[in-house]
Design an enzyme around this catalytic site. Structure first.
Site, PDB file in Angstrom:
ATOM      1  N   LEU A 119       1.139  -1.136   0.130  1.00  0.00           N
ATOM      2  CA  LEU A 119      -0.098   0.101   0.170  1.00  0.00           C
ATOM      3  C   LEU A 119       1.157   1.445  -0.163  1.00  0.00           C
ATOM      4  CD1 LEU A 119      -3.448   0.694   0.428  1.00  0.00           C
ATOM      5  CD2 LEU A 119      -3.255   0.897   2.871  1.00  0.00           C
ATOM      6  N   ASP A 120       1.081   1.983  -1.188  1.00  0.00           N
ATOM      7  CA  ASP A 120       1.345   3.037  -1.314  1.00  0.00           C
ATOM      8  C   ASP A 120       2.039   4.419   0.362  1.00  0.00           C
ATOM      9  OD1 ASP A 120       1.701   2.409  -4.028  1.00  0.00           O
ATOM     10  OD2 ASP A 120       0.143   4.020  -4.524  1.00  0.00           O
ATOM     11  N   ILE A 121       3.332   4.920   0.289  1.00  0.00           N
ATOM     12  CA  ILE A 121       2.943   6.032   1.498  1.00  0.00           C
ATOM     13  C   ILE A 121       1.832   6.669   1.555  1.00  0.00           C
ATOM     14  CG2 ILE A 121       5.113   6.895   0.177  1.00  0.00           C
ATOM     15  CD1 ILE A 121       6.375   6.828   2.482  1.00  0.00           C
ATOM     16  N   SER A 123      -0.947   6.601   0.821  1.00  0.00           N
ATOM     17  CA  SER A 123      -1.941   5.920   1.019  1.00  0.00           C
ATOM     18  C   SER A 123      -2.746   5.462   2.577  1.00  0.00           C
ATOM     19  CB  SER A 123      -2.167   4.494  -0.299  1.00  0.00           C
ATOM     20  OG  SER A 123      -2.243   5.338  -1.230  1.00  0.00           O
TER      21      SER A 123
END
Length: 243
Positions: A119-121, A123
């Site tokens: 999960l992106d930084i 997000s």
């Protein structure tokens, strides 16, 4: 029919990861049609029955899977300069007090705990961390069919034809994307349901149709929902929950 490495068959059948399979084989915990296998590289036919002894089964049942509501600013896996990995949020103080699993936290649960997916930084939302290779393969294997659901706050105009392209018709990295389910939740928020996870996929999809992503939150993986788990808190996957 050709013989295949037993460790590969075990991974393909969802018994465990290939690394775990090699460990089990070395310990003499693996049987093919009732015959103990002890040599790495041993091959068997895909239709032969592979089983584990009780020691392996006990070890597997003691492994935990953790659900974290990852805040913005934490990386999912490898630490980056100036940022902490999400696993550093797992501890007694951040354990969700309404966790219904009845599982008690132990520092041993951090051993070998790894994110099953990313999960992106920038997000937030549901991130799965697990000690169980079976669950990791289920969620991030090449052939996974597990849905992941996101709420995405966007800025910009989206004609119907571009909404249709978000559902099916876009390509990333020279490869056509699998069909998605994308629809409006309200005037500035889209709901995405994906069955694949290319790096920053949703943000890049939105860029292709002229949308700017203002916020992204993952709320479901398979049948497991984020629910009311607070940001920065975590709980154990319950015995009656399956992805």
């Amino acid at each position: 029919m050709e013989k295949v490495r037993v460790s590969k068959l075990m991974s393909e059948q969802g018994i465990c990861s290939r690394r775990e399979a090699d460990s089990y084989i070395e310990r003499g915990w693996v049987f093919v049609d009732g015959e103990r296998v002890t040599e790495l590289g041993t091959r068997a036919y895909p239709n032969q029955r592979i089983t584990l002894n009780k020691a392996a089964q006990v070890q597997q049942s003691s492994r935990v899977t953790i659900l974290l509501n990852k805040p913005i600013g934490y990386v999912s896996a490898q630490p980056e300069k100036g940022y902490k990995p999400a696993v550093t949020l797992i501890g007694h103080e951040t354990h969700y007090r309404d966790d219904a699993s009845q599982q008690r936290y132990s520092p041993a649960h951090l051993r070998g705990l790894a994110p099953a997916g990313r999960l992106d930084i920038d997000s937030q939302g549901l991130l799965v961390l697990t000690q169980d290779g079976r669950i990791a393969k289920q969620l991030i294997g090449e052939d996974t069919k597990i849905e992941k659901e996101y709420l995405v706050r966007v800025q910009g105009k989206l004609p119907e034809r571009d909404l249709a392209r978000l559902n099916h018709g876009l390509s990333l990295d020279g490869e056509a994307l699998k069909p998605a389910k994308v629809n409006w939740q309200n005037e500035d928020q889209l709901r995405f349901v994906l069955r694949q996870g290319k790096k920053r996929q949703i943000r890049r999809m939105c860029e292709l149709v002229g949308l700017n992503v203002l916020g992204l939150k993952r709320i479901r993986i398979g049948q497991v929902k984020l629910g009311d788990l607070p940001v920065g808190k975590w709980r154990y996957l319950r015995d009656n929950e399956n992805f």
